[in-house]
Design an enzyme around this catalytic site. Structure first.
Site, PDB file in Angstrom:
ATOM      1  N   GLU A  45      -5.238   1.867   2.093  1.00  0.00           N
ATOM      2  CA  GLU A  45      -5.147   0.670   2.950  1.00  0.00           C
ATOM      3  C   GLU A  45      -5.441   1.056   4.381  1.00  0.00           C
ATOM      4  O   GLU A  45      -6.077   0.340   5.140  1.00  0.00           O
ATOM      5  CB  GLU A  45      -3.758   0.050   2.836  1.00  0.00           C
ATOM      6  CG  GLU A  45      -3.579  -1.252   3.610  1.00  0.00           C
ATOM      7  CD  GLU A  45      -3.138  -1.071   5.053  1.00  0.00           C
ATOM      8  OE1 GLU A  45      -2.780   0.054   5.453  1.00  0.00           O
ATOM      9  OE2 GLU A  45      -3.184  -2.066   5.817  1.00  0.00           O
ATOM     10  N   HIS A 100       2.410   4.732  12.705  1.00  0.00           N
ATOM     11  CA  HIS A 100       1.251   5.638  12.580  1.00  0.00           C
ATOM     12  C   HIS A 100       1.492   6.977  13.281  1.00  0.00           C
ATOM     13  O   HIS A 100       0.545   7.629  13.744  1.00  0.00           O
ATOM     14  CB  HIS A 100      -0.033   4.977  13.083  1.00  0.00           C
ATOM     15  CG  HIS A 100      -0.565   3.945  12.142  1.00  0.00           C
ATOM     16  ND1 HIS A 100      -1.761   3.306  12.312  1.00  0.00           N
ATOM     17  CD2 HIS A 100      -0.046   3.442  10.992  1.00  0.00           C
ATOM     18  CE1 HIS A 100      -1.977   2.455  11.311  1.00  0.00           C
ATOM     19  NE2 HIS A 100      -0.926   2.509  10.498  1.00  0.00           N
ATOM     20  N   HIS A 110       0.853  -1.193   0.000  1.00  0.00           N
ATOM     21  CA  HIS A 110       0.000   0.000   0.000  1.00  0.00           C
ATOM     22  C   HIS A 110       0.885   1.239   0.000  1.00  0.00           C
ATOM     23  O   HIS A 110       1.938   1.284   0.653  1.00  0.00           O
ATOM     24  CB  HIS A 110      -0.992  -0.013   1.166  1.00  0.00           C
ATOM     25  CG  HIS A 110      -0.453   0.275   2.530  1.00  0.00           C
ATOM     26  ND1 HIS A 110      -0.282   1.556   3.015  1.00  0.00           N
ATOM     27  CD2 HIS A 110      -0.053  -0.556   3.515  1.00  0.00           C
ATOM     28  CE1 HIS A 110       0.180   1.496   4.253  1.00  0.00           C
ATOM     29  NE2 HIS A 110       0.355   0.248   4.582  1.00  0.00           N
TER      30      HIS A 110
HETATM   31  N1  DTR Z   1      -2.120  -2.967   9.085  1.00  0.00           N
HETATM   32  C1  DTR Z   1      -0.817  -2.494   8.685  1.00  0.00           C
HETATM   33  C2  DTR Z   1       0.290  -2.806   9.651  1.00  0.00           C
HETATM   34  C3  DTR Z   1       0.221  -4.169  10.224  1.00  0.00           C
HETATM   35  C4  DTR Z   1      -0.061  -4.486  11.507  1.00  0.00           C
HETATM   36  N2  DTR Z   1       0.030  -5.867  11.701  1.00  0.00           N
HETATM   37  C5  DTR Z   1       0.366  -6.386  10.510  1.00  0.00           C
HETATM   38  C6  DTR Z   1       0.571  -7.713  10.180  1.00  0.00           C
HETATM   39  C7  DTR Z   1       0.906  -8.010   8.853  1.00  0.00           C
HETATM   40  C8  DTR Z   1       1.027  -6.963   7.909  1.00  0.00           C
HETATM   41  C9  DTR Z   1       0.810  -5.615   8.258  1.00  0.00           C
HETATM   42  C10 DTR Z   1       0.497  -5.354   9.566  1.00  0.00           C
HETATM   43  C11 DTR Z   1      -0.845  -1.010   8.504  1.00  0.00           C
HETATM   44  O1  DTR Z   1      -0.994  -0.298   9.502  1.00  0.00           O
HETATM   45  O2  DTR Z   1      -0.661  -0.572   7.385  1.00  0.00           O
HETATM   46 ZN    ZN Z   2      -0.505   1.530   8.813  1.00  0.00          ZN
HETATM   47 ZN    ZN Z   3       0.888  -0.595   6.381  1.00  0.00          ZN
END
Ligand code: DTR
Ligand code: ZN
Ligand code: ZN
Length: 432
Positions: free
Chosen positions: A164, A280, A118
């Site tokens: 994303e 973040h 992303h």
């Molecule tokens: N959701 C993603 C970061 C993230 C957190 N846990 C995982 C596990 C596997 C891949 C990505 C992630 C983000 O904040 O973009």
């Molecule tokens: Zn993220």
């Molecule tokens: Zn991410």
């Protein structure tokens, strides 16, 4: 969980099986030689993405000018490198979003190896690790494919997803709008979301076993232990592909979870601290990158794409029976088993029955592992050797010629010492 009997033809078996580099394949053995991905080039892309964020209010978030500038930046490099690129537009929260889809001309259009990351950030910062790192790594890999003028067996596609961070919006839009016949052509989707975390872990997605093994082989070649990415389900852009039945895999260096002392012992870094303290946050800048992790993961991406897309490995000519369900092994406790039901094989098993064992464990010297034939005969495969090394990923050749082939075969594992734990990750029988 997948229990399957896969009958491999003598023709090139594509998709999830053919590139199954057996667990004993010499790590680093590649069907074609992937290039080293220059981490300096990847970091230059990150510097460019940082500049874009700085010039656009400090972020590259969906609906903001910094995201469209990121899209234009990536597309321009791909166009110049000879890719067929498409900007797929969608609307979310009243703003226009974009996916960048890039196809490398050539390869079997009915067998697509796809990689994605992303490209958007959160609004609170430039998103250099999350997820400039994945975006820059696959961009540089795409450019390496072009520099090599690669002519792969399978078709190679890359994608940079929008929105994303708002709920996998761009990748969901892509999968939902891809005709099912086109979806069926994707033999694997590889996802890279956060691969340069400052306090890095080396996590491999535990989804498609072939893709997982490909990444494990790469890291085994470096002598770097990996762990299974367990909390990733649904948390990044592989989820819509997995939900649509596409084999998926990927790499991850960690986000806001805390690195344990055991992990720090094997990977370095700081125990008791999160893998990415700037997750973040506004501090997710070019200073928030571990160059070694970014370099290794970028090279692993190239290794996987070259192997999965150019792999002309000779498929097993016989029958494969596999169980990839995870079976937890009680610490210093009772034995557990994983079973496969063999059918359609006439007569007895061969004198060179191939037994694939994949056990994730933090101390292989605790383990006793046996193959049990349908009539109960026991063939010991592993008896507590290996000391404190992690995992037992090995293919054994067993003389099972006195055993009737058809029936239920079991892999039995028992942990005979306290403290370290693990689970059966996969069990595979190949009848040549
Ligand atoms: N959701 C993603 C970061 C993230 C957190 N846990 C995982 C596990 C596997 C891949 C990505 C992630 C983000 O904040 O973009
Ligand atoms: Zn993220
Ligand atoms: Zn991410």
């Amino acid at each position: 969980m997948r229990l399957s009997a896969i009958v491999a033809s003598s023709a090139l078996v594509l998709g999830a099986l053919a590139s199954a580099a057996p667990a004993t394949a010499a790590p680093g053995a590649a069907a074609a030689t992937p290039p080293d991905i220059s981490v300096a080039n990847v970091k230059q892309h990150l510097t460019d993405l940082q500049s874009i964020a700085t010039a656009n209010g400090g972020n590259r978030a969906h609906g903001r000018t910094g995201y469209k500038a990121s899209v234009d930046f990536v597309k321009a490099k791909l166009d110049a490198a000879g890719y067929t690129t498409t900007l797929q537009q969608f609307t979310y929260n009243g703003a226009t979003g974009y996916n960048v889809i890039a196809d490398w001309p050539g390869g079997d259009p009915n067998q697509v190896v796809m990689s994605g990351s992303h490209l958007d950030s959160v609004t609170s910062g430039p998103g250099i690790n999350d997820n400039g790192s994945g975006s820059a790594a696959i961009l540089e890999t795409a450019l390496a494919v072009s520099r090599a003028q690669l002519q792969p067996t399978k078709h190679i596609r890359f994608a940079w997803w929008g929105a994303e961070e708002l709920g996998l919006v761009g990748s969901k839009y892509y999968v939902n709008n891809l005709p099912s016949a086109e979806r069926a052509k994707i033999s694997g989707y590889l996802n890279f979301d956060m691969i340069g975390s400052p306090n890095p872990g080396y996590f491999v997605y535990d989804d498609d076993p072939t893709i997982e093994q490909t990444f494990k082989n790469y890291y085994a070649g470096l002598g770097i232990p990996t762990e299974i990415e367990t909390e990733g389900d649904g948390r990044s852009d592989h989820a819509p592909f997995k939900n649509a039945g596409v084999p998926v895999g990927g790499l991850f260096s960690g986000a806001d979870y805390t690195k344990t002392s055991a992990q720090a012992q094997k990977w370095g870094g700081t125990a008791g601290q999160s893998f990415d303290r700037c997750y973040h946050s506004s501090c997710d800048t070019t200073a928030n990158i571990n160059d070694t992790a970014l370099d290794r993961n970028s090279d692993a991406i190239a290794y996987a794409i070259w192997n999965l897309a150019t792999g002309t490995t000779t498929p097993p000519t016989g029958k494969v029976f596999e169980n990839t369900a995870d079976v937890s092994i009680p610490d210093n406790g009772a034995a557990v088993t994983s079973s496969v039901t063999v059918s359609g094989v006439t007569g007895n098993a061969p004198s060179n029955l191939s037994v694939g064992v994949d056990i994730v464990h933090t101390y292989r010297g605790d383990l006793v592992v046996d193959l049990i034939a349908p009539d109960g005969s026991v063939y010991n495969l592993h008896n507590r050797s290996g000391g404190s090394a992690d995992n037992l990923v090995q293919t054994y050749t067993v003389n099972a010629s006195t055993e009737v082939a058809n029936g239920v075969w079991k892999l039995r594992a028992q942990d005979k010492a306290a403290v370290d734990t693990g689970y059966i990750n996969g069990f595979k029988l190949t009848f040549p």
